[in-house]
Structures are given as structure tokens and as C-alpha cells.
Design a protein around this motif. Structure first.
Motif, PDB file in Angstrom:
ATOM      1  N   MET A  21      45.730  21.663  46.283  1.00 18.80           N
ATOM      2  CA  MET A  21      45.334  23.060  46.401  1.00 18.80           C
ATOM      3  C   MET A  21      46.143  23.932  45.439  1.00 18.80           C
ATOM      4  SD  MET A  21      42.979  22.839  48.653  1.00 18.80           S
ATOM      5  CE  MET A  21      42.666  24.498  49.199  1.00 18.80           C
ATOM      6  N   VAL A  22      45.472  24.970  44.937  1.00 16.03           N
ATOM      7  CA  VAL A  22      46.074  25.917  44.005  1.00 16.03           C
ATOM      8  C   VAL A  22      45.713  27.320  44.475  1.00 16.03           C
ATOM      9  CG1 VAL A  22      46.011  26.786  41.636  1.00 16.03           C
ATOM     10  CG2 VAL A  22      45.902  24.342  42.056  1.00 16.03           C
ATOM     11  N   THR A  23      46.660  28.245  44.374  1.00 16.32           N
ATOM     12  CA  THR A  23      46.392  29.651  44.654  1.00 16.32           C
ATOM     13  C   THR A  23      46.534  30.428  43.357  1.00 16.32           C
ATOM     14  OG1 THR A  23      47.201  29.428  46.907  1.00 16.32           O
ATOM     15  CG2 THR A  23      47.037  31.665  46.034  1.00 16.32           C
ATOM     16  N   PHE A  24      45.473  31.162  43.004  1.00 16.67           N
ATOM     17  CA  PHE A  24      45.412  31.919  41.756  1.00 16.67           C
ATOM     18  C   PHE A  24      45.328  33.403  42.076  1.00 16.67           C
ATOM     19  CE2 PHE A  24      42.942  33.977  38.379  1.00 16.67           C
ATOM     20  CZ  PHE A  24      43.654  33.593  37.260  1.00 16.67           C
ATOM     21  N   HIS A  25      46.093  34.195  41.323  1.00 13.19           N
ATOM     22  CA  HIS A  25      46.075  35.652  41.484  1.00 13.19           C
ATOM     23  C   HIS A  25      45.627  36.305  40.183  1.00 13.19           C
ATOM     24  CE1 HIS A  25      47.166  39.591  42.999  1.00 13.19           C
ATOM     25  NE2 HIS A  25      47.710  39.821  41.835  1.00 13.19           N
ATOM     26  N   PRO A  26      44.453  36.975  40.185  1.00 17.58           N
ATOM     27  CA  PRO A  26      43.997  37.649  38.965  1.00 17.58           C
ATOM     28  C   PRO A  26      44.826  38.898  38.690  1.00 17.58           C
ATOM     29  CG  PRO A  26      42.477  38.054  40.772  1.00 17.58           C
ATOM     30  CD  PRO A  26      43.509  37.102  41.281  1.00 17.58           C
ATOM     31  N   ARG A  27      45.112  39.149  37.408  1.00 17.55           N
ATOM     32  CA  ARG A  27      45.911  40.313  37.008  1.00 17.55           C
ATOM     33  C   ARG A  27      45.114  41.296  36.153  1.00 17.55           C
ATOM     34  NH1 ARG A  27      50.530  40.810  39.889  1.00 17.55           N
ATOM     35  NH2 ARG A  27      51.484  38.795  40.115  1.00 17.55           N
ATOM     36  N   VAL A  28      44.441  40.809  35.127  1.00 19.61           N
ATOM     37  CA  VAL A  28      43.730  41.658  34.173  1.00 19.61           C
ATOM     38  C   VAL A  28      42.318  41.120  34.025  1.00 19.61           C
ATOM     39  CG1 VAL A  28      43.668  42.479  31.777  1.00 19.61           C
ATOM     40  CG2 VAL A  28      45.869  42.118  32.907  1.00 19.61           C
ATOM     41  N   MET A  29      41.336  42.023  34.006  1.00 15.33           N
ATOM     42  CA  MET A  29      39.961  41.581  33.856  1.00 15.33           C
ATOM     43  C   MET A  29      39.185  42.579  33.010  1.00 15.33           C
ATOM     44  SD  MET A  29      37.217  40.419  36.748  1.00 15.33           S
ATOM     45  CE  MET A  29      37.484  41.852  37.748  1.00 15.33           C
ATOM     46  N   LYS A  30      38.343  42.053  32.136  1.00  9.31           N
ATOM     47  CA  LYS A  30      37.468  42.877  31.304  1.00  9.31           C
ATOM     48  C   LYS A  30      36.058  42.324  31.428  1.00  9.31           C
ATOM     49  CE  LYS A  30      36.614  44.409  26.625  1.00  9.31           C
ATOM     50  NZ  LYS A  30      36.953  44.316  25.221  1.00  9.31           N
ATOM     51  N   ARG A  31      35.079  43.203  31.648  1.00  7.16           N
ATOM     52  CA  ARG A  31      33.676  42.798  31.792  1.00  7.16           C
ATOM     53  C   ARG A  31      32.883  43.169  30.551  1.00  7.16           C
ATOM     54  NH1 ARG A  31      35.104  45.507  35.955  1.00  7.16           N
ATOM     55  NH2 ARG A  31      34.009  47.353  35.338  1.00  7.16           N
ATOM     56  N   ILE A  32      31.990  42.271  30.157  1.00  9.05           N
ATOM     57  CA  ILE A  32      31.063  42.530  29.061  1.00  9.05           C
ATOM     58  C   ILE A  32      29.677  42.153  29.561  1.00  9.05           C
ATOM     59  CG2 ILE A  32      30.414  41.958  26.697  1.00  9.05           C
ATOM     60  CD1 ILE A  32      33.401  41.050  26.340  1.00  9.05           C
TER      61      ILE A  32
END
Length: 144
Positions: A21-32
Motif C-alpha cells: 500500500m502507498v499513500t499519495f498526497h497531491p500538492r500542485v495541479m494544473k488542468r488543461i
């Protein structure tokens, strides 16, 4: 996906082994957004470029290897894509409501397509694809 909020942590299995198992935390996101017409249907592709951190991995992994980092980035992207498609199918088929704001983007930036359609009727049949490009920035803690 639709707002400038990054959401919370996601925990998922890295492979078939349920104990990896892995836990990921998003920090920066850009949508196109990319809109087009295909055989009288609106096609939407949303590309999300995301940077984030592994805050926990529950198995030994060598994050100093580029191959491990690439595998993890691909797996995180696939997990987000799977969750996004599930959510999109639900809002299209069950609720038939564009709560994610694709119609606003279409009207504001692609009026040539917007003027020829009835978005309320066309939204449930639109072809919507979500593609994530994930970059891992930090690898966090490791459980042994």
C-alpha cells in the motif's frame, strides 16, 4: 478535478499484492481542457498535471531508483484516472448533470462548438477522458 482544490490523500495498492500500500498526497495541479466534435458527440479530454508526495509506503521500496519512481508515478496516475472515470460515469449516467463544469469551459472557450449543441441533452452522451501526468516530488516515510 474541477476546482483549484487538490483533495486529500489517497491510499491504494501499488500492485496485485494487497499489502503493498502507498499513500499519495497531491500538492500542485494544473488542468488543461481540450474539446472537439466526433460524429455529432462532444469529446472532452482533461489533462491534469499533478505534483505530489508519497507520505507513506507500507513495503520496502527503493525510491532512489528512477524505475521505481516511474512505476509509482504511472500507478498513481492510473488510480486517479480510474476514480475520475467512475465519477464521470456516475454524473453522466445516473445524475445527467454537469456538476464538474465542462459546459462552462466549453461555452467560454469553444463557443463554435457550444452554439451548435444542446449541452443539457448532449452531456450524458459526451465522450469524456481524463489523463493524469503525475510527478513525484518527495517519497516520505517507509514502514518496515
Amino acid at each position: 478535478m474541477a476546482q483549484d482544490k487538490y483533495g486529500g490523500n489517497i491510499t491504494f495498492s501499488l500492485d496485485e499484492k494487497k499489502d503493498h500500500m502507498v499513500t499519495f498526497h497531491p500538492r500542485v495541479m494544473k488542468r488543461i481542457y481540450h474539446f472537439s466534435r466526433k460524429e455529432q458527440k462532444v469529446a472532452v479530454t482533461v489533462r491534469l498535471k499533478m505534483e505530489g508526495d508519497v507520505i507513506e509506503s507500507m513495503f520496502p521500496a527503493d525510491f532512489s531508483k528512477q524505475s521505481t519512481v516511474r512505476k509509482l508515478q504511472d500507478r498513481v496516475a492510473k488510480e486517479y484516472e480510474k476514480r475520475a472515470q467512475k465519477m464521470i460515469e456516475k454524473v453522466q449516467k445516473k445524475y445527467k448533470s454537469d456538476v464538474l463544469g465542462f459546459g462552462r469551459q466549453l461555452k467560454a472557450f469553444h463557443y463554435d462548438i457550444w452554439k451548435d449543441i444542446d449541452w443539457d441533452k448532449d452531456f450524458p452522451e459526451a465522450q469524456i477522458n481524463v489523463v493524469y501526468d503525475v510527478k513525484l516530488r518527495r517519497t516520505g516515510m517507509e514502514m518496515r
